[in-house]
Scaffold this motif. Structure first.
Motif, PDB file in Angstrom:
ATOM      1  N   ALA A  21      39.162  44.049  37.709  1.00  0.00           N
ATOM      2  CA  ALA A  21      38.973  43.392  36.417  1.00  0.00           C
ATOM      3  C   ALA A  21      37.758  42.470  36.410  1.00  0.00           C
ATOM      4  O   ALA A  21      37.262  42.104  35.351  1.00  0.00           O
ATOM      5  N   THR A  22      37.243  42.115  37.574  1.00  0.00           N
ATOM      6  CA  THR A  22      36.093  41.220  37.661  1.00  0.00           C
ATOM      7  C   THR A  22      34.778  41.974  37.822  1.00  0.00           C
ATOM      8  O   THR A  22      33.849  41.790  37.050  1.00  0.00           O
ATOM      9  N   CYS A  23      34.713  42.873  38.809  1.00  0.00           N
ATOM     10  CA  CYS A  23      33.432  43.532  39.108  1.00  0.00           C
ATOM     11  C   CYS A  23      33.388  45.001  38.702  1.00  0.00           C
ATOM     12  O   CYS A  23      32.327  45.604  38.727  1.00  0.00           O
ATOM     13  N   GLY A  24      34.534  45.600  38.358  1.00  0.00           N
ATOM     14  CA  GLY A  24      34.560  46.982  37.909  1.00  0.00           C
ATOM     15  C   GLY A  24      34.603  48.027  39.005  1.00  0.00           C
ATOM     16  O   GLY A  24      34.622  49.220  38.730  1.00  0.00           O
ATOM     17  N   THR A  25      34.644  47.613  40.257  1.00  0.00           N
ATOM     18  CA  THR A  25      34.703  48.545  41.376  1.00  0.00           C
ATOM     19  C   THR A  25      36.063  49.235  41.430  1.00  0.00           C
ATOM     20  O   THR A  25      37.091  48.597  41.221  1.00  0.00           O
ATOM     21  N   SER A  26      36.057  50.519  41.739  1.00  0.00           N
ATOM     22  CA  SER A  26      37.307  51.252  41.898  1.00  0.00           C
ATOM     23  C   SER A  26      38.061  50.718  43.105  1.00  0.00           C
ATOM     24  O   SER A  26      37.453  50.415  44.138  1.00  0.00           O
ATOM     25  N   ILE A  27      39.371  50.604  42.991  1.00  0.00           N
ATOM     26  CA  ILE A  27      40.170  50.150  44.135  1.00  0.00           C
ATOM     27  C   ILE A  27      40.765  51.334  44.884  1.00  0.00           C
ATOM     28  O   ILE A  27      41.682  51.184  45.680  1.00  0.00           O
ATOM     29  N   MET A  28      40.225  52.516  44.656  1.00  0.00           N
ATOM     30  CA  MET A  28      40.731  53.763  45.213  1.00  0.00           C
ATOM     31  C   MET A  28      41.041  53.666  46.706  1.00  0.00           C
ATOM     32  O   MET A  28      42.109  54.005  47.129  1.00  0.00           O
ATOM     33  N   ASN A  29      40.101  53.234  47.503  1.00  0.00           N
ATOM     34  CA  ASN A  29      40.285  53.191  48.956  1.00  0.00           C
ATOM     35  C   ASN A  29      40.154  51.778  49.501  1.00  0.00           C
ATOM     36  O   ASN A  29      39.695  51.582  50.611  1.00  0.00           O
ATOM     37  N   ASP A  30      40.562  50.811  48.726  1.00  0.00           N
ATOM     38  CA  ASP A  30      40.402  49.414  49.115  1.00  0.00           C
ATOM     39  C   ASP A  30      41.731  48.838  49.589  1.00  0.00           C
ATOM     40  O   ASP A  30      42.600  48.510  48.773  1.00  0.00           O
ATOM     41  N   ASP A  32      42.374  45.973  50.664  1.00  0.00           N
ATOM     42  CA  ASP A  32      42.505  44.547  50.355  1.00  0.00           C
ATOM     43  C   ASP A  32      42.744  44.272  48.880  1.00  0.00           C
ATOM     44  O   ASP A  32      42.746  43.118  48.470  1.00  0.00           O
ATOM     45  N   HIS A  33      42.937  45.313  48.060  1.00  0.00           N
ATOM     46  CA  HIS A  33      43.055  45.077  46.619  1.00  0.00           C
ATOM     47  C   HIS A  33      44.311  44.277  46.288  1.00  0.00           C
ATOM     48  O   HIS A  33      45.278  44.262  47.041  1.00  0.00           O
ATOM     49  N   ARG A  34      44.240  43.586  45.176  1.00  0.00           N
ATOM     50  CA  ARG A  34      45.337  42.747  44.686  1.00  0.00           C
ATOM     51  C   ARG A  34      45.663  43.169  43.258  1.00  0.00           C
ATOM     52  O   ARG A  34      44.795  43.625  42.517  1.00  0.00           O
ATOM     53  N   VAL A  35      46.928  42.985  42.873  1.00  0.00           N
ATOM     54  CA  VAL A  35      47.358  43.282  41.511  1.00  0.00           C
ATOM     55  C   VAL A  35      48.090  42.061  40.976  1.00  0.00           C
ATOM     56  O   VAL A  35      48.991  41.532  41.620  1.00  0.00           O
ATOM     57  N   LEU A  36      47.671  41.621  39.815  1.00  0.00           N
ATOM     58  CA  LEU A  36      48.318  40.507  39.125  1.00  0.00           C
ATOM     59  C   LEU A  36      49.103  41.106  37.960  1.00  0.00           C
ATOM     60  O   LEU A  36      48.544  41.862  37.164  1.00  0.00           O
ATOM     61  N   THR A  37      50.388  40.810  37.873  1.00  0.00           N
ATOM     62  CA  THR A  37      51.212  41.322  36.769  1.00  0.00           C
ATOM     63  C   THR A  37      51.923  40.166  36.079  1.00  0.00           C
ATOM     64  O   THR A  37      52.211  39.141  36.692  1.00  0.00           O
ATOM     65  N   TRP A  38      52.190  40.342  34.780  1.00  0.00           N
ATOM     66  CA  TRP A  38      52.910  39.342  34.001  1.00  0.00           C
ATOM     67  C   TRP A  38      53.485  40.015  32.765  1.00  0.00           C
ATOM     68  O   TRP A  38      53.130  41.130  32.428  1.00  0.00           O
ATOM     69  N   ILE A  39      54.387  39.311  32.102  1.00  0.00           N
ATOM     70  CA  ILE A  39      54.989  39.793  30.862  1.00  0.00           C
ATOM     71  C   ILE A  39      54.359  39.033  29.699  1.00  0.00           C
ATOM     72  O   ILE A  39      54.288  37.810  29.715  1.00  0.00           O
ATOM     73  N   SER A  46      48.916  43.996  33.491  1.00  0.00           N
ATOM     74  CA  SER A  46      48.459  43.926  34.879  1.00  0.00           C
ATOM     75  C   SER A  46      46.944  43.971  34.938  1.00  0.00           C
ATOM     76  O   SER A  46      46.283  44.500  34.043  1.00  0.00           O
ATOM     77  N   ARG A  47      46.404  43.392  35.979  1.00  0.00           N
ATOM     78  CA  ARG A  47      44.977  43.442  36.273  1.00  0.00           C
ATOM     79  C   ARG A  47      44.838  43.712  37.764  1.00  0.00           C
ATOM     80  O   ARG A  47      45.560  43.142  38.579  1.00  0.00           O
ATOM     81  N   HIS A  48      43.903  44.558  38.092  1.00  0.00           N
ATOM     82  CA  HIS A  48      43.629  44.904  39.487  1.00  0.00           C
ATOM     83  C   HIS A  48      42.366  44.181  39.938  1.00  0.00           C
ATOM     84  O   HIS A  48      41.437  43.988  39.149  1.00  0.00           O
ATOM     85  N   PHE A  49      42.327  43.828  41.211  1.00  0.00           N
ATOM     86  CA  PHE A  49      41.184  43.142  41.801  1.00  0.00           C
ATOM     87  C   PHE A  49      40.909  43.746  43.163  1.00  0.00           C
ATOM     88  O   PHE A  49      41.840  44.074  43.899  1.00  0.00           O
TER      89      PHE A  49
END
Length: 62
Positions: A21-30, A32-39, A46-49
């Motif tokens: 959500a910040t840099c636009g890079t695919s998290i396909m093979n990352d 260290d990626h993080r996912v933020l979720t909320w209602i 959700s947003r992926h980082f």
């Protein structure tokens, strides 16, 4: 849309994989990626980082 609570499986391609959500890079093979979720408004959001640094830089108002 890829289920944000699931691991990325073999059926996910570079084109369908979530993007940071910040840099636009695919998290396909990352690993260290993080996912933020909320209602919000009774819906799951959700947003992926790609890493913690991008997560910290993310501005939800943008």
């Amino acid at each position: 849309m890829v289920d944000p609570t699931s691991d990325l499986g073999e059926d996910v391609t570079e084109e369908t994989a979530p993007r940071c959500a910040t840099c636009g890079t695919s998290i396909m093979n990352d690993p260290d990626h993080r996912v933020l979720t909320w209602i919000e408004d009774s819906e799951v959001q959700s947003r992926h980082f790609c890493n913690d640094r991008c997560r910290e830089k993310w501005d939800p108002e943008q």
